[in-house]
Design an enzyme around this catalytic site. Structure first.
Site, PDB file in Angstrom:
ATOM      1  N   CYS A 263      47.662  47.692  43.573  1.00  0.00           N
ATOM      2  CA  CYS A 263      47.200  49.078  43.251  1.00  0.00           C
ATOM      3  C   CYS A 263      46.709  49.815  44.458  1.00  0.00           C
ATOM      4  CB  CYS A 263      45.732  48.971  42.273  1.00  0.00           C
ATOM      5  SG  CYS A 263      46.311  48.962  40.451  1.00  0.00           S
ATOM      6  N   LYS A 324      43.713  38.065  44.573  1.00  0.00           N
ATOM      7  CA  LYS A 324      42.432  37.829  44.064  1.00  0.00           C
ATOM      8  C   LYS A 324      42.648  36.543  42.799  1.00  0.00           C
ATOM      9  CE  LYS A 324      40.979  40.538  40.681  1.00  0.00           C
ATOM     10  NZ  LYS A 324      40.702  41.759  40.151  1.00  0.00           N
TER      11      LYS A 324
END
Length: 448
Positions: A263, A324
């Site tokens: 994103c 992540k």
């Protein structure tokens, strides 16, 4: 309500299973036969906590289906979500909308009745207008409504984010479309989750503006961390002091090796290009994009500094590859730039990640991929924590130190305190600690 989801990537799959979880009958459609076959065997194409169990439960209940047959999925359907990819175009950084336009045309051609087409993909402002034109040209005799309903899902927490949203943003241009959307999200409205109805262009821009603002916070705190290292301040205390301000909040003020993922990188770049096209450049966002790219590359130099810039031939153990934790997504992961930078300096790389190794192989070459932490650090000169997986919060320090050739540990996620690592015999450096403190700790460790 009967709903079709076009595209079973991250957003489409999570949205589909969650909408079925709240009681809707959902059919997910994708052109990838292999992906659909695997989903019908309960084999997930992505890693996301709870996803596999929820898919199995809702398939068993009869509320969730997977198919390659778009026409069948649209039969008697009132609403169709478009959740296809919109990656950055390599040529100019604009969002590539070819999949969105293709999906809209296919839906229009195969729909059997009036339909609300809901764009879940992240798209630049004005895309809904273009989709409306495509649909009208393909099927001028049928009535369609085009809606914008951007996703705000964090990988690794996507199901939680969908089921307990901060807000639901819906861009509509007609009362009928608003009524359909209200019915879809009625279970969430009943639980008190905020639903914001705006016009379509406002909804589209909200997604880009939100992600770019979060990226701004991350880029800013990373630059403050660099300043902390040379002025004697501690980024952990600075972040806490900033985060306790209710106007700012504690989220996205943790220093690290730069942001990545599906994103922030593409959304900030797409917003930059949109602003430039309209001759209203967003200089702050332009600087964020540049700053984040520099940040990732700078981390390899930080690691080399711990080896007194004698990195050629050294073995560097990378702990964490995904951008992540709790995902297998490698898109724009900081580890890519870090590893490539170290390889350019002549380092040999071993790497371990709980979920991301298979995807990493598409991005990184000449890396020895390992099945455990200890296998990764064996004979390593430096160990580097790149991703903050829970597994790395409780490292087996004694076993690691015994296997490593040297004692250097670089913590790019600030998971530990220097004193703790020094006590275990490590020469430790994190992000945003005062340089003189780290040098003192290393000197004390060497003299002992």
């Amino acid at each position: 309500m009967k709903i079709a989801i076009i595209g079973v990537g991250y957003v489409g799959l999570v949205s589909g299973v969650c909408l079925s979880e709240v009681g809707h009958h959902v059919t997910c459609v994708d052109l990838n036969t292999q992906k659909i076959d695997k989903l019908n065997q309960n084999i997930m194409p992505i890693y996301e906590p709870r996803l596999s169990d929820m898919v199995a439960a809702n398939r068993a209940s009869g509320r969730l289906h997977f198919t390659t047959d778009l026409a069948a999925a649209l039969n008697k359907t009132d609403a169709a979500f478009v959740a296809v990819g919109t990656p950055s175009r390599e040529s100019d950084g604009h969002a590539d909308l070819s999949q969105v336009y293709a999906a809209a045309e296919s839906i229009a051609e195969q729909a059997a009745k009036p339909l609300v087409i809901i764009n879940k993909s992240t798209v630049p402002v004005g895309t809904g207008d273009e989709v409306e034109s495509i649909v009208k040209e393909a099927r001028p005799e049928l009535h369609f409504d085009i809606v914008s309903n951007p996703e705000f899902l964090r990988e690794g927490a996507a199901i939680k984010d969908f089921m307990t949203p901060d807000r639901i943003v819906i861009g509509v241009e007609s009362d009928y479309a608003k009524a359909i959307m209200a019915e879809i999200y009625a279970p969430f409205a009943q639980e008190g989750y905020p639903i914001l109805y705006v016009n379509r262009r406002t909804s589209e821009l909200t997604k880009y503006a939100a992600n770019s603002y979060l990226a701004l916070k991350l880029a800013y705190i990373n630059e403050v961390a660099d300043l902390c290292e040379v002025v004697g301040a501690d980024i952990k205390g600075v972040s806490k002091g900033i985060g306790l301000d209710s106007r700012i909040g504690e989220k996205f003020v943790n220093a690290g090796p730069g942001y990545g993922g599906s994103c922030f990188p593409k959304d900030t770049l797409a917003l930059v290009r949109t602003a430039q096209d309209h001759e209203r450049p967003l200089r702050l966002i332009e600087m964020i994009v540049s700053s984040n790219g520099y940040r990732k590359r700078a981390m390899s130099r930080k690691i080399a500094h711990m080896c007194e810039n004698q990195i050629k031939g050294k073995k560097i153990a990378i702990l964490g590859l995904t951008f992540k934790p709790n995902t297998d997504d490698m898109r724009e992961a900081p580890s890519i730039s870090i590893i490539q930078g170290l390889q350019d300096m002549g380092a040999k790389i071993s790497a371990y990640d709980p979920q991301g190794i298979e995807n990493a192989k598409s991005y990184l070459k000449n890396v020895t991929y390992c099945k455990s932490i200890l296998a990764c650090v064996e004979n390593a000169d430096v160990a580097v924590i790149v991703t903050e997986w829970d597994e790395f919060r409780e490292l087996p320090f004694a076993e690691m130190r015994a296997k490593m050739r040297s004692s250097v540990l670089v913590d790019l996620r600030n998971l530990y305190e220097g004193k703790t690592l020094n006590a275990h015999g490590f020469d430790y450096q994190c992000v945003g600690r005062p340089l003189e403190t780290q040098l003192c700790e290393r000197a004390n460790n060497d003299s002992g």
